[in-house]
Design a protein around this motif. Structure first.
Motif, PDB file in Angstrom:
ATOM      1  N   SER A   1     -19.920 -31.609  60.907  1.00  0.00           N
ATOM      2  CA  SER A   1     -21.024 -31.081  61.549  1.00  0.00           C
ATOM      3  C   SER A   1     -22.138 -31.968  61.373  1.00  0.00           C
ATOM      4  O   SER A   1     -22.129 -33.033  60.631  1.00  0.00           O
ATOM      5  CB  SER A   1     -21.334 -29.886  60.396  1.00  0.00           C
ATOM      6  OG  SER A   1     -20.367 -29.030  60.564  1.00  0.00           O
TER       7      SER A   1
ATOM      8  N   ARG B   1     -26.695 -31.934  62.127  1.00  0.00           N
ATOM      9  CA  ARG B   1     -27.834 -31.124  62.606  1.00  0.00           C
ATOM     10  C   ARG B   1     -28.803 -32.044  63.349  1.00  0.00           C
ATOM     11  O   ARG B   1     -29.138 -32.843  62.583  1.00  0.00           O
ATOM     12  CB  ARG B   1     -28.520 -30.419  61.431  1.00  0.00           C
ATOM     13  CG  ARG B   1     -29.673 -29.610  61.697  1.00  0.00           C
ATOM     14  CD  ARG B   1     -30.414 -29.283  60.339  1.00  0.00           C
ATOM     15  NE  ARG B   1     -31.264 -27.883  60.461  1.00  0.00           N
ATOM     16  CZ  ARG B   1     -32.111 -27.863  59.533  1.00  0.00           C
ATOM     17  NH1 ARG B   1     -32.720 -28.458  58.974  1.00  0.00           N
ATOM     18  NH2 ARG B   1     -32.940 -26.740  59.847  1.00  0.00           N
TER      19      ARG B   1
ATOM     20  N   ARG C   1     -20.038 -22.517  68.087  1.00  0.00           N
ATOM     21  CA  ARG C   1     -19.941 -23.516  67.280  1.00  0.00           C
ATOM     22  C   ARG C   1     -21.187 -24.140  67.018  1.00  0.00           C
ATOM     23  O   ARG C   1     -21.473 -24.594  65.986  1.00  0.00           O
ATOM     24  CB  ARG C   1     -19.013 -24.787  67.883  1.00  0.00           C
ATOM     25  CG  ARG C   1     -17.716 -24.511  68.241  1.00  0.00           C
ATOM     26  CD  ARG C   1     -16.799 -25.606  68.639  1.00  0.00           C
ATOM     27  NE  ARG C   1     -17.274 -26.043  70.089  1.00  0.00           N
ATOM     28  CZ  ARG C   1     -17.624 -27.398  70.209  1.00  0.00           C
ATOM     29  NH1 ARG C   1     -17.615 -28.397  69.310  1.00  0.00           N
ATOM     30  NH2 ARG C   1     -18.024 -27.905  71.280  1.00  0.00           N
TER      31      ARG C   1
ATOM     32  N   GLU D   1     -27.929 -27.005  65.229  1.00  0.00           N
ATOM     33  CA  GLU D   1     -26.816 -26.907  64.346  1.00  0.00           C
ATOM     34  C   GLU D   1     -25.306 -27.237  64.917  1.00  0.00           C
ATOM     35  O   GLU D   1     -25.107 -26.524  65.864  1.00  0.00           O
ATOM     36  CB  GLU D   1     -26.590 -25.770  63.218  1.00  0.00           C
ATOM     37  CG  GLU D   1     -25.983 -25.938  62.099  1.00  0.00           C
ATOM     38  CD  GLU D   1     -26.254 -26.929  61.027  1.00  0.00           C
ATOM     39  OE1 GLU D   1     -27.504 -27.101  60.864  1.00  0.00           O
ATOM     40  OE2 GLU D   1     -25.362 -27.519  60.572  1.00  0.00           O
TER      41      GLU D   1
ATOM     42  N   ASN E   1     -21.249 -27.526  64.664  1.00  0.00           N
ATOM     43  CA  ASN E   1     -20.246 -27.364  63.778  1.00  0.00           C
ATOM     44  C   ASN E   1     -18.844 -27.396  64.468  1.00  0.00           C
ATOM     45  O   ASN E   1     -18.749 -27.331  65.773  1.00  0.00           O
ATOM     46  CB  ASN E   1     -20.298 -25.952  62.941  1.00  0.00           C
ATOM     47  CG  ASN E   1     -21.377 -25.934  62.037  1.00  0.00           C
ATOM     48  OD1 ASN E   1     -21.851 -26.694  61.443  1.00  0.00           O
ATOM     49  ND2 ASN E   1     -22.043 -24.700  62.104  1.00  0.00           N
ATOM     50  N   SER E   2     -18.115 -27.855  63.799  1.00  0.00           N
ATOM     51  CA  SER E   2     -16.611 -27.698  64.400  1.00  0.00           C
ATOM     52  C   SER E   2     -16.740 -28.677  65.613  1.00  0.00           C
ATOM     53  O   SER E   2     -16.103 -28.551  66.605  1.00  0.00           O
ATOM     54  CB  SER E   2     -16.139 -26.505  64.898  1.00  0.00           C
ATOM     55  OG  SER E   2     -16.037 -25.667  63.603  1.00  0.00           O
ATOM     56  N   LEU E   3     -17.053 -30.053  65.356  1.00  0.00           N
ATOM     57  CA  LEU E   3     -17.427 -30.984  66.421  1.00  0.00           C
ATOM     58  C   LEU E   3     -15.825 -31.527  67.031  1.00  0.00           C
ATOM     59  O   LEU E   3     -14.842 -31.668  66.127  1.00  0.00           O
ATOM     60  CB  LEU E   3     -18.278 -32.094  66.008  1.00  0.00           C
ATOM     61  CG  LEU E   3     -19.808 -31.717  66.020  1.00  0.00           C
ATOM     62  CD1 LEU E   3     -20.349 -32.707  64.988  1.00  0.00           C
ATOM     63  CD2 LEU E   3     -20.375 -31.549  67.471  1.00  0.00           C
TER      64      LEU E   3
END
Length: 121
Positions: free
Chosen positions: A17, A19, A67, A82, A84-86
């Motif tokens: 993740s 940000r 995501r 934000e 996530n789960s890149l």
């Protein structure tokens, strides 16, 4: 004049993740949407997400839906992304922009300098 400054990019492993932040200065943003776009090497700039400034309505590209989350803090004149789960395919320079809520980058009046996001497999 409006200035936008992104921060928070970096190198992350797949599944991780990050940000991103976009700090705005120079004018009030009560009537602007904030958008995030990205551009990978050799590809066109691609819409990621936008958020309207006053109501906070959001819209996402299908490739990042569920995501990524876009948000904003009106008191700080800052927008966030934000992530996530890149995935490795998320690797790109990420840009924030201020303007009309739209998928077309031409609808945005102001742009930041971009921040690199690299996702390793």
């Amino acid at each position: 004049q409006v200035q936008l400054a992104e921060s928070g990019g970096g190198l992350v492993q797949a599944g991780g993740s990050l940000r991103l932040s976009c700090a705005a200065s120079g004018r009030t943003f009560s009537s602007y949407a904030m958008g995030w776009f990205r551009q990978a090497p050799g590809k066109k700039r691609e819409f990621v997400a936008y958020i309207t400034w006053s109501v906070g309505s959001t819209f996402y590209a299908d490739s990042v839906k569920d995501r990524f989350t876009i948000s904003r803090d009106n008191h700080k004149n800052t927008a966030y992304l934000e992530m996530n789960s890149l995935k490795p395919e998320d690797t790109a320079i990420y840009y924030c922009a201020a303007g009309t809520p739209a998928l077309d980058p031409d609808e945005y009046d102001y742009w930041g300098q971009g921040t690199q996001v690299t996702v390793s497999s």
